[in-house]
Design a protein around this motif. Sequence first.
Motif, short mmCIF file in Angstrom:
data_model
loop_
_atom_site.label_atom_id
_atom_site.label_comp_id
_atom_site.label_asym_id
_atom_site.label_seq_id
_atom_site.Cartn_x
_atom_site.Cartn_y
_atom_site.Cartn_z
N SER A 170 -16.20 -3.64 -1.81
CA SER A 170 -15.14 -3.72 -2.83
C SER A 170 -15.55 -4.42 -4.14
CB SER A 170 -13.90 -4.39 -2.24
OG SER A 170 -13.50 -3.72 -1.06
N PHE A 252 -6.14 -7.09 -1.78
CA PHE A 252 -6.42 -6.38 -3.04
C PHE A 252 -5.64 -5.08 -3.20
CE2 PHE A 252 -9.40 -4.74 0.03
CZ PHE A 252 -9.98 -5.89 0.58
N THR A 253 -4.83 -4.74 -2.18
CA THR A 253 -4.02 -3.53 -2.32
C THR A 253 -2.58 -3.83 -1.92
OG1 THR A 253 -4.81 -2.92 -0.12
CG2 THR A 253 -5.82 -1.78 -1.98
N GLY A 284 -9.53 1.65 5.81
CA GLY A 284 -8.55 0.73 5.22
C GLY A 284 -8.31 1.23 3.81
N ALA A 285 -7.07 1.15 3.34
CA ALA A 285 -6.81 1.69 2.00
C ALA A 285 -5.53 1.11 1.43
CB ALA A 285 -6.68 3.22 2.09
N1 PHE Z 1 -12.67 -3.93 1.74
C1 PHE Z 1 -11.89 -3.70 2.91
C2 PHE Z 1 -12.64 -4.21 4.13
O1 PHE Z 1 -13.84 -4.33 4.09
C3 PHE Z 1 -11.57 -2.24 3.09
C4 PHE Z 1 -10.67 -1.74 2.01
C5 PHE Z 1 -11.19 -1.24 0.87
C6 PHE Z 1 -9.29 -1.81 2.17
C7 PHE Z 1 -10.37 -0.78 -0.14
C8 PHE Z 1 -8.47 -1.37 1.19
C9 PHE Z 1 -9.00 -0.85 0.05
O2 PHE Z 1 -12.07 -4.49 5.14
#
Ligand code: PHE
Length: 343
Positions: A170, A252-253, A284-285
């Motif tokens: 990320s 972050f989301t 994950g999103a």
């Molecule tokens: N960065 C998160 C993780 O490693 C995954 C993710 C990425 C979730 C982008 C939401 C948006 O667990």
Amino acid sequence: MEQEQIIREVTLDLEKVSNSNELGEVRNKYLSKKGLISGLMVKMKDLPVEEKITFGKTVNELKEKVTNLIESKRAEIEEKELSAKLESERIDITMPGDDFARGSKHPISIINDEITQVFLGMGYTVKEGPEVEEDLYNFEMLNLPKDHPARDMQDTFYIDETRLLRTHTSPVQARTMLSLNGKGPVKIICPGKVYRKDDDDATHSHQFNQIEGLVVDKNVTMSDLKGTLELFAKKMFGNDRKVKFRSSYFPFTEPSVEVDVSCGKCGGKGCPMCKGTGWIEVLGAGMVHPNVLRMSGFDPEVYQGFAFGLGIDRVALLRYGIDDIRLLYSNDLRFLSQFGKEN
Ligand code: PHE
């Protein structure tokens, strides 16, 4: 003059010749400066003029005949020597060749390439970032300030106060958005290695691989996220697989989701692979948090975005039915050589 006799003698000598060296000797005997025929020429000096003409003619004829005999012997010997050489250097092209070890793509690379291809096809570009990352990009700019409890979700290898081994891909989001000075659109995927302080076991590895995706533009909605990830899941796992969005939490989301795909092994009925649930979690999103957009210089009143992250290793395990992630990092050729031969 003993012309006939000389010819007979030459013929006899040539009969004994079996190679070029011996032929050279015979040639010297008759045709060199000190040879027999030159000797006859010398003799000619002492002859009366009337005889000189016929004698000279005869010697020239003799020389020509001897030369012809020697040359035809030479052709015969050369041919013989050539075929002997060809015979001795003969290559049997029907013999099997030497076996050599052929490398193959690592399963992680195969899956990474495949996922990348799916997103390239949807117009994304690939961005990369450093594995030794700043706390700033790995956490703070993703809405995870120093004291945020969610930092514990990602057990981190710190290098010093400000630097760490990135715990996810990320941070490349933040870096890319910052470089654009608040102007969209952004449509990227970021593949790469990530690190977490986990004890290695069948399902955990302190190093693994992720692909992050980020889309930022005007009028981006949750349906864009759903459509994109549904399409991706079907392309990766097959059209017959069902896709489910489950609400979740990432700092972050907002909102955040986790994406499950129906289990390929039992078809959704429930089996040990899906721990009896019929579903396997793959992504994950969520919609990019307004704080994240703002910190990276984008106006959340104008721009929206969605982001997603998935584990490449996990997809490889699912795709190939591998039950221990450590196999991916053991460099055991007996395991690795089963993959990627076709590439
Ligand atoms: N960065 C998160 C993780 O490693 C995954 C993710 C990425 C979730 C982008 C939401 C948006 O667990």
